[in-house]
Every structure is written in structure tokens, then in C-alpha cells.
Design a protein around this motif. Structure first.
Motif, PDB file in Angstrom:
ATOM      1  N   LEU A 133       0.858  -1.185   0.000  1.00 32.07           N
ATOM      2  CA  LEU A 133       0.000   0.000   0.000  1.00 32.07           C
ATOM      3  C   LEU A 133       0.892   1.232   0.000  1.00 32.07           C
ATOM      4  CD1 LEU A 133      -2.613  -0.983   2.732  1.00 32.07           C
ATOM      5  CD2 LEU A 133      -3.043  -0.785   0.284  1.00 32.07           C
ATOM      6  N   LYS A 134       0.790   2.041  -1.038  1.00 36.35           N
ATOM      7  CA  LYS A 134       1.558   3.282  -1.097  1.00 36.35           C
ATOM      8  C   LYS A 134       0.783   4.352  -0.326  1.00 36.35           C
ATOM      9  CE  LYS A 134       3.857   2.249  -5.440  1.00 36.35           C
ATOM     10  NZ  LYS A 134       4.369   1.079  -4.855  1.00 36.35           N
ATOM     11  N   VAL A 135       1.420   4.937   0.655  1.00 36.46           N
ATOM     12  CA  VAL A 135       0.784   5.947   1.492  1.00 36.46           C
ATOM     13  C   VAL A 135       0.957   7.300   0.826  1.00 36.46           C
ATOM     14  CG1 VAL A 135       0.775   7.038   3.771  1.00 36.46           C
ATOM     15  CG2 VAL A 135       1.158   4.567   3.553  1.00 36.46           C
ATOM     16  N   THR A 136      -0.165   7.936   0.467  1.00 33.01           N
ATOM     17  CA  THR A 136      -0.111   9.226  -0.220  1.00 33.01           C
ATOM     18  C   THR A 136      -0.246  10.396   0.750  1.00 33.01           C
ATOM     19  OG1 THR A 136      -2.476   9.121  -0.701  1.00 33.01           O
ATOM     20  CG2 THR A 136      -0.973   8.266  -2.383  1.00 33.01           C
ATOM     21  N   SER A 137      -0.756  10.137   1.955  1.00 29.58           N
ATOM     22  CA  SER A 137      -0.751  11.160   3.006  1.00 29.58           C
ATOM     23  C   SER A 137      -0.837  10.439   4.345  1.00 29.58           C
ATOM     24  CB  SER A 137      -1.913  12.143   2.839  1.00 29.58           C
ATOM     25  OG  SER A 137      -3.149  11.517   3.094  1.00 29.58           O
ATOM     26  N   PHE A 138      -0.230  11.032   5.352  1.00 31.61           N
ATOM     27  CA  PHE A 138      -0.254  10.455   6.698  1.00 31.61           C
ATOM     28  C   PHE A 138      -0.082  11.593   7.687  1.00 31.61           C
ATOM     29  CE2 PHE A 138       1.757   8.623  10.450  1.00 31.61           C
ATOM     30  CZ  PHE A 138       0.844   7.624  10.753  1.00 31.61           C
ATOM     31  N   LYS A 139      -0.936  11.592   8.714  1.00 32.79           N
ATOM     32  CA  LYS A 139      -0.888  12.691   9.682  1.00 32.79           C
ATOM     33  C   LYS A 139      -1.380  12.187  11.032  1.00 32.79           C
ATOM     34  CE  LYS A 139      -2.948  17.278  10.181  1.00 32.79           C
ATOM     35  NZ  LYS A 139      -3.791  18.246   9.482  1.00 32.79           N
ATOM     36  N   CYS A 140      -0.649  12.503  12.085  1.00 34.99           N
ATOM     37  CA  CYS A 140      -1.076  12.230  13.455  1.00 34.99           C
ATOM     38  C   CYS A 140      -1.028  13.544  14.232  1.00 34.99           C
ATOM     39  CB  CYS A 140      -0.146  11.225  14.122  1.00 34.99           C
ATOM     40  SG  CYS A 140      -0.201   9.562  13.435  1.00 34.99           S
ATOM     41  N   GLY A 152      -4.468   9.757  10.533  1.00 34.28           N
ATOM     42  CA  GLY A 152      -5.214   9.553   9.302  1.00 34.28           C
ATOM     43  C   GLY A 152      -4.257   9.279   8.162  1.00 34.28           C
ATOM     44  N   ALA A 153      -4.738   8.537   7.189  1.00 34.64           N
ATOM     45  CA  ALA A 153      -3.893   8.193   6.048  1.00 34.64           C
ATOM     46  C   ALA A 153      -4.747   7.874   4.840  1.00 34.64           C
ATOM     47  CB  ALA A 153      -3.009   6.992   6.377  1.00 34.64           C
ATOM     48  N   ASN A 154      -4.167   8.065   3.683  1.00 38.34           N
ATOM     49  CA  ASN A 154      -4.709   7.574   2.423  1.00 38.34           C
ATOM     50  C   ASN A 154      -3.648   6.657   1.835  1.00 38.34           C
ATOM     51  OD1 ASN A 154      -7.129   9.070   2.437  1.00 38.34           O
ATOM     52  ND2 ASN A 154      -6.013  10.875   1.738  1.00 38.34           N
ATOM     53  N   ALA A 155      -4.076   5.485   1.379  1.00 37.39           N
ATOM     54  CA  ALA A 155      -3.134   4.520   0.822  1.00 37.39           C
ATOM     55  C   ALA A 155      -3.774   3.830  -0.372  1.00 37.39           C
ATOM     56  CB  ALA A 155      -2.743   3.495   1.882  1.00 37.39           C
ATOM     57  N   THR A 156      -2.956   3.483  -1.364  1.00 39.55           N
ATOM     58  CA  THR A 156      -3.472   2.827  -2.570  1.00 39.55           C
ATOM     59  C   THR A 156      -2.596   1.646  -2.973  1.00 39.55           C
ATOM     60  OG1 THR A 156      -2.218   4.222  -4.106  1.00 39.55           O
ATOM     61  CG2 THR A 156      -4.409   4.997  -3.478  1.00 39.55           C
ATOM     62  N   ALA A 157      -3.225   0.717  -3.670  1.00 40.46           N
ATOM     63  CA  ALA A 157      -2.523  -0.428  -4.260  1.00 40.46           C
ATOM     64  C   ALA A 157      -3.312  -0.860  -5.488  1.00 40.46           C
ATOM     65  CB  ALA A 157      -2.425  -1.581  -3.274  1.00 40.46           C
ATOM     66  N   THR A 158      -2.647  -1.489  -6.424  1.00 40.52           N
ATOM     67  CA  THR A 158      -3.311  -2.049  -7.595  1.00 40.52           C
ATOM     68  C   THR A 158      -3.159  -3.562  -7.536  1.00 40.52           C
ATOM     69  OG1 THR A 158      -2.859  -0.075  -8.904  1.00 40.52           O
ATOM     70  CG2 THR A 158      -3.407  -2.077 -10.113  1.00 40.52           C
ATOM     71  N   ILE A 159      -4.284  -4.251  -7.704  1.00 40.80           N
ATOM     72  CA  ILE A 159      -4.287  -5.719  -7.684  1.00 40.80           C
ATOM     73  C   ILE A 159      -4.945  -6.239  -8.955  1.00 40.80           C
ATOM     74  CG2 ILE A 159      -4.377  -5.819  -5.166  1.00 40.80           C
ATOM     75  CD1 ILE A 159      -7.387  -6.691  -5.552  1.00 40.80           C
ATOM     76  N   THR A 178      -7.875  -0.727  -8.649  1.00 40.90           N
ATOM     77  CA  THR A 178      -7.160   0.131  -7.713  1.00 40.90           C
ATOM     78  C   THR A 178      -7.912   0.143  -6.392  1.00 40.90           C
ATOM     79  OG1 THR A 178      -6.325   1.528  -9.494  1.00 40.90           O
ATOM     80  CG2 THR A 178      -6.300   2.467  -7.276  1.00 40.90           C
ATOM     81  N   LEU A 179      -7.221  -0.246  -5.340  1.00 40.54           N
ATOM     82  CA  LEU A 179      -7.776  -0.197  -3.996  1.00 40.54           C
ATOM     83  C   LEU A 179      -7.302   1.084  -3.331  1.00 40.54           C
ATOM     84  CD1 LEU A 179      -6.909  -3.808  -2.790  1.00 40.54           C
ATOM     85  CD2 LEU A 179      -9.010  -3.019  -3.850  1.00 40.54           C
ATOM     86  N   THR A 180      -8.198   1.754  -2.646  1.00 36.94           N
ATOM     87  CA  THR A 180      -7.853   2.963  -1.906  1.00 36.94           C
ATOM     88  C   THR A 180      -8.426   2.844  -0.502  1.00 36.94           C
ATOM     89  OG1 THR A 180      -7.959   4.281  -3.940  1.00 36.94           O
ATOM     90  CG2 THR A 180      -8.024   5.486  -1.856  1.00 36.94           C
ATOM     91  N   LEU A 181      -7.586   3.079   0.481  1.00 35.78           N
ATOM     92  CA  LEU A 181      -8.035   3.100   1.869  1.00 35.78           C
ATOM     93  C   LEU A 181      -7.895   4.525   2.393  1.00 35.78           C
ATOM     94  CD1 LEU A 181      -6.337  -0.105   3.293  1.00 35.78           C
ATOM     95  CD2 LEU A 181      -8.776   0.288   3.043  1.00 35.78           C
ATOM     96  N   ALA A 182      -9.009   5.096   2.802  1.00 37.36           N
ATOM     97  CA  ALA A 182      -9.009   6.382   3.498  1.00 37.36           C
ATOM     98  C   ALA A 182      -9.301   6.062   4.951  1.00 37.36           C
ATOM     99  CB  ALA A 182     -10.075   7.298   2.909  1.00 37.36           C
ATOM    100  N   VAL A 183      -8.300   6.237   5.813  1.00 36.93           N
ATOM    101  CA  VAL A 183      -8.386   5.753   7.189  1.00 36.93           C
ATOM    102  C   VAL A 183      -8.245   6.912   8.177  1.00 36.93           C
ATOM    103  CG1 VAL A 183      -7.256   4.287   8.906  1.00 36.93           C
ATOM    104  CG2 VAL A 183      -7.350   3.552   6.535  1.00 36.93           C
ATOM    105  N   GLU A 184      -9.122   6.906   9.178  1.00 37.13           N
ATOM    106  CA  GLU A 184      -8.947   7.752  10.341  1.00 37.13           C
ATOM    107  C   GLU A 184      -9.061   6.849  11.563  1.00 37.13           C
ATOM    108  OE1 GLU A 184     -11.142  11.410  10.638  1.00 37.13           O
ATOM    109  OE2 GLU A 184     -10.877  11.804   8.498  1.00 37.13           O
TER     110      GLU A 184
END
Length: 188
Positions: A133-140, A152-159, A178-184
Motif C-alpha cells: 500500500l503506497k501511502v499518499t498522506s499520513f498525519k497524526c 489519518g492516512a490515504n493509501a493505494t494499491a493495484t491488484i 485500484t484499492l484505496t483506503l481512506a483511514v482515520e
């Protein structure tokens, strides 16, 4: 010389004490797993799952961490009830046999102080494959509403969905997804 060694040891122990793992619980109301794919070359379709749970443990000073994420496949939301039913069937998610998708990390990768990617194992329909998962943003930081620390983070991967026994209609409907996880997540 003894004072210098004692000072160096004390500094080393105090730095180690600062490097402590912190655990965050995923906020289901602000976390969404999404997937997108080419539909017959006409458009890029985007859908999401409405129920996600899990935990993230991170030690930013030591640059290590782990995460386990569970996605409820029955919560798939394509924006169309008829298509939701189709995609929940055996050709795609087969939600009756496989009610969850999981991601379990094996390694957090940092670039300097920034989390750059997360290696792990993705399980869909009982099939597990390694994914980055490539993390495109990350913040604590402190969360203004939760009154606790949050990350919080946004992460993507292609499967390739065919690798998870969900390849019906490929290649006309893209095999690559393309999978995208928007996590808080809120600190425990």
C-alpha cells in the motif's frame, strides 16, 4: 571518561523511553475502503465498502508499526442496489462464503520521518497475496472533536482481481483494480 559513558548511556535510555508504540482504533464513520476499475473502457467505476474495522499501532520514533484491517464485504456500495446484489454474488465477492476482506501488515516503510508505504497480506475470497500500500498522506495530531490523538492516512494499491478468484468478464471489465483506503483512527 566514566562521566561521558554514563551521560551517553542515560541519553540512550531516555531516547528509547520516548520511542513507544501507540495504538489507534479505526473510526468506522470516517474510514472507507474503495475500489475502482475500467468498465469496458467506457468509464472508471468507483465503489466502496461502508463497514471497516481494525487497529493501527505505530512507533514513529522507531519507524515501525503494524495494522490489521477487516472490511465487511456485505457492506459493498456501488451506488445501485441491483449491482450491489450482483457484485455480492459468487462471481465476485461471494459474501455468504467470504464475509470479510482482511489486510495484515508485515512492515511499515518510512522515507525519513514520513510513512511511505505498508507491506502486508491481503485476503479476498480466502486467497492471500502480498500487497504494498503506497501511502499518499499520513498525519497524526490531536483530534479537535474526539479530544484525543488521531492518525489519518490515504493509501493505494493495484491488484488483479483474477488472482483472487473474482475475474469474471476480464479483460473487458478491467482485471486491474485500484484499492484505496481512506483511514482515520483514534488513539486508545
Amino acid at each position: 571518561m566514566k562521566k561521558l559513558i554514563a551521560l551517553a548511556l542515560a541519553a540512550g535510555f531516555s531516547t528509547a523511553a520516548l520511542a513507544a508504540p501507540e495504538t489507534y482504533v479505526i473510526d468506522d464513520s470516517h474510514t472507507f475502503a474503495r475500489f475502482s476499475y475500467s468498465h469496458l473502457g467506457f468509464s472508471t467505476q468507483e465503489s466502496r465498502f461502508d463497514k471497516t474495522k481494525g487497529k493501527i499501532t505505530i512507533d514513529r520514533a522507531a519507524k515501525t508499526g503494524s495494522t490489521e484491517i477487516t472490511i465487511d464485504t456485505k457492506s459493498v456500495n456501488t451506488g445501485n442496489e441491483t449491482f450491489n446484489g450482483h457484485i455480492k454474488g459468487a462471481d465476485f465477492f461471494d459474501v455468504e462464503k467470504f464475509p470479510t476482506i482482511t489486510f495484515k501488515s508485515t512492515r511499515f516503510n518510512f522515507s525519513g520521518d514520513a510513512l511511505a508505504s505498508v507491506d502486508g497480506n491481503l485476503t479476498i475470497k480466502g486467497i492471500t497475496k502480498p500487497v504494498n500500500l503506497k501511502v499518499t498522506s499520513f498525519k497524526c495530531q490531536p483530534h479537535p472533536m474526539a479530544k484525543k490523538d488521531a492518525c489519518g492516512a490515504n493509501a493505494t494499491a493495484t491488484i488483479k482481481r483474477s488472482e483472487f478468484n473474482a475475474g469474471k468478464y476480464a479483460p473487458n471489465v478491467s482485471d486491474e483494480v485500484t484499492l484505496t483506503l481512506a483511514v482515520e483512527a483514534i488513539k486508545e
